[in-house]
Scaffold this motif. Structure first.
Motif, PDB file in Angstrom:
ATOM      1  N   THR A   1       0.826  -1.199   0.000  1.00  0.00           N
ATOM      2  CA  THR A   1       0.000   0.000   0.000  1.00  0.00           C
ATOM      3  C   THR A   1       0.862   1.252   0.000  1.00  0.00           C
ATOM      4  N   THR A   2       0.386   2.282  -0.706  1.00  0.00           N
ATOM      5  CA  THR A   2       1.039   3.594  -0.687  1.00  0.00           C
ATOM      6  C   THR A   2       0.003   4.674  -0.430  1.00  0.00           C
ATOM      7  N   TRP A   3       0.234   5.470   0.611  1.00  0.00           N
ATOM      8  CA  TRP A   3      -0.620   6.599   0.946  1.00  0.00           C
ATOM      9  C   TRP A   3       0.140   7.898   0.731  1.00  0.00           C
ATOM     10  N   LEU A   4      -0.568   8.895   0.227  1.00  0.00           N
ATOM     11  CA  LEU A   4      -0.088  10.270   0.215  1.00  0.00           C
ATOM     12  C   LEU A   4      -0.856  11.011   1.303  1.00  0.00           C
ATOM     13  N   ILE A   5      -0.136  11.614   2.225  1.00  0.00           N
ATOM     14  CA  ILE A   5      -0.773  12.390   3.284  1.00  0.00           C
ATOM     15  C   ILE A   5      -0.567  13.871   2.989  1.00  0.00           C
TER      16      ILE A   5
END
Length: 251
Positions: free
Chosen positions: A28-32
């Motif tokens: 998984t990859t999240w941009l915050i």
């Protein structure tokens, strides 16, 4: 878990990009957050347009969300196909939807599906356990804690720590806390300060507390003081932190 600091600056920073991070593990990859300088930082990393699964908005001040139209416009132009999930506070969704419309203008649709999700106190994403809490800020801001079963991260977004957000910091591997000012600010202020961050690091025994979103005119003093504290660090653009490795040598 790997953290990529896309930007660590305040709203009008001259030295740094606006504050945002990428958080990724094997699945998984999240941009915050996605301020105005963040799309370019992402493009410089030569990422695949389908790499980012989720965008999480701590709040919708422009320095945390104004890059959304450019990022989505890029993904539209280069034919992203993967659905994208956007986490935001329900009362802030309408403003973000306006930015999405700007991304697709003069058309009305993006070539990929958007899934809007309201931020809750606690929820599960894939194998990640997410907990959130409000900070003390002039616009409603949701700090978050991510646990993936192996590593844990706290990211404050903007705002002065609250009892609830401090609870999220306990026992994390690394905490990012907004720290606008070198000097102590009034308790009713909407930003964090360095004396408070030093106390939190000591009281909560955080292994590494990273201060960021510092006002430019306070950066030199903050850096000098932080260098005297083993478990404190000042964030920097382009810093990649691998939580599977010892953190202190990475400072």
């Amino acid at each position: 878990m790997i953290i990529d600091v896309l930007g660590c600056g305040s709203a009008f920073a001259k030295e740094s990009n606006t504050s945002a991070i990428l958080v990724q593990d094997l699945n998984t990859t999240w941009l915050i957050d996605c301020g105005p300088t963040i799309p370019c930082a992402i493009w410089q990393r030569d990422m695949n347009i389908n790499d980012i699964d989720v965008i999480y908005f701590t709040h919708i001040h422009p320095d945390h969300c104004a890059g959304l139209p450019a990022l989505l416009g890029n993904w539209k132009a280069f034919k992203r196909t993967k659905p994208l999930t956007i986490f935001c506070q329900s009362k802030q969704q309408q403003a973000l939807e306006s930015l999405v419309k700007l991304a697709s203008w003069p058309g009305s649709n993006l070539p990929f599906t958007l899934h809007w999700q309201s931020i809750e106190d606690q929820f599960i994403w894939d194998e990640w356990n997410i907990k959130t809490a409000f900070t003390q800020h002039e616009v409603s801001n949701r700090a978050l804690r991510i646990d993936n079963g192996t590593n844990s991260l706290f990211y404050s977004g903007d705002g002065r720590p609250t009892k609830e957000s401090q609870l999220l910091m306990k026992n994390v591997d690394i905490a990012f806390q907004e720290c606008a000012c070198f000097d102590a600010l009034p308790e009713g202020d909407s930003h964090g300060d360095l004396p408070q961050c030093v106390r939190l690091c000591e009281q909560l025994t955080v292994p590494v507390l990273v201060v960021y979103h510092c006002w430019d005119e306070h950066l030199d003093a903050i850096r000098r003081e932080v260098s005297q504290h083993r478990h404190l660090a000042v964030s920097r653009d382009g810093w990649t932190i691998n939580l599977s490795q010892p953190l202190l040598p990475q400072l």
